[in-house]
Design a protein around this motif. Structure first.
Motif, mmCIF file in Angstrom:
data_model
loop_
_atom_site.group_PDB
_atom_site.id
_atom_site.type_symbol
_atom_site.label_atom_id
_atom_site.label_comp_id
_atom_site.label_asym_id
_atom_site.label_seq_id
_atom_site.Cartn_x
_atom_site.Cartn_y
_atom_site.Cartn_z
ATOM 1 N N SER A 84 40.338 69.572 110.376
ATOM 2 C CA SER A 84 40.089 70.939 109.907
ATOM 3 C C SER A 84 39.770 70.916 108.418
ATOM 4 C CB SER A 84 41.303 71.825 110.164
ATOM 5 O OG SER A 84 41.559 71.959 111.550
ATOM 6 N N THR A 121 37.221 74.129 111.885
ATOM 7 C CA THR A 121 37.913 73.102 112.662
ATOM 8 C C THR A 121 37.009 72.505 113.722
ATOM 9 O OG1 THR A 121 40.023 72.603 113.745
ATOM 10 C CG2 THR A 121 38.860 74.576 114.493
ATOM 11 N N ASP A 153 45.450 74.813 114.131
ATOM 12 C CA ASP A 153 44.150 74.520 113.532
ATOM 13 C C ASP A 153 43.813 75.467 112.388
ATOM 14 O OD1 ASP A 153 43.568 72.343 115.144
ATOM 15 O OD2 ASP A 153 42.703 73.572 116.726
#
Length: 230
Positions: A89, A188, A141
């Motif tokens: 990410s 991400t 994420d």
């Protein structure tokens, strides 16, 4: 100026960690007020060697398990803000200034909105919901920033959770009414959707969320995950 400790758990992430470390160097505003701690859970793909060539990065070896690794990283953190970040990410430009501004406004924990690096109708809808400040719209994420003091008060991540550890600690933050969603976007990777199929993976993630809400054990959630997700 608050010091930010970026904590990144990895396990066999040689390609993504190289990209992330390069990204962090280019998108931080105050390099002297940030430290990067990578906690490796026993990689065998060359991740440790790749991390080791970065002299501004602290590499710590740990038992495998993201909750365990993030707790280990947090214990080593010297910043008064800890920023937990997945290796695949990429936070927004000048994320350190954005987080510092949020902290100065009295927010002790929070995350960014999220976008995937792959356009698919299911993912576009999924990422749209990350703008809402509700526990059902959260996920690891999106990353997590939290003051070191509050993290210690919560006693860190629950290491019983082999999966879902991010959501578990965030649920505790919501119960304390200590969570904000910042309007900037973290990008991400959708690689797991490529591996599993978008519709299939989204279905299984939904089942896991339902299991959690219905009070299923961590063992039940993990068994389902290992059976159905690559």
């Amino acid at each position: 100026m608050n010091k930010i400790s970026v904590v990144i758990p990895v396990f066999n992430e040689v390609d993504s960690i190289e990209k992330l470390l390069s990204h962090l160097k280019n998108c931080v505003l105050h390099k002297d007020a940030m430290e990067i701690i990578v906690v490796d859970g026993g990689s065998t793909d060359g991740s440790q060697e790749k991390i080791g060539i970065n002299h501004n990065v602290t590499l710590i070896k740990s038992e495998k398990g993201r909750a365990i690794q993030m707790n280990v990283g947090a214990k080593a953190a010297t910043g008064n803000i800890i920023y937990f970040l997945h290796s695949d990410s990429l936070p927004p430009p000048y994320f350190d200034r954005i987080i510092n501004n949020a902290i100065q406004k009295g927010n002790q924990a929070g995350c960014f909105r999220m976008k995937f690096d792959y356009r698919h109708p299911v993912l576009i809808i999924s990422q749209w919901f990350t703008r809402f400040n509700h526990i059902s719209c959260r996920g690891g994420d999106q990353s997590l920033f939290i003051t070191n003091e509050l993290f210690k008060e919560l006693e860190g991540f629950d290491e019983k959770f082999i999966i879902y550890e991010d959501n578990e600690i965030i649920s505790r933050l919501y119960s304390k009414k200590q969570f904000v969603v910042l309007p900037n976007y973290i990008i991400t990777s959708a690689r797991r959707y490529h591996q599993n199929g978008v519709w299939r993976l989204q279905y299984h993630f939904t089942i896991i969320h339902l299991k959690r809400r219905l009070g299923h054990s961590t063992a039940s959630m993990l068994q389902y995950y290992r059976k159905n997700i690559l």
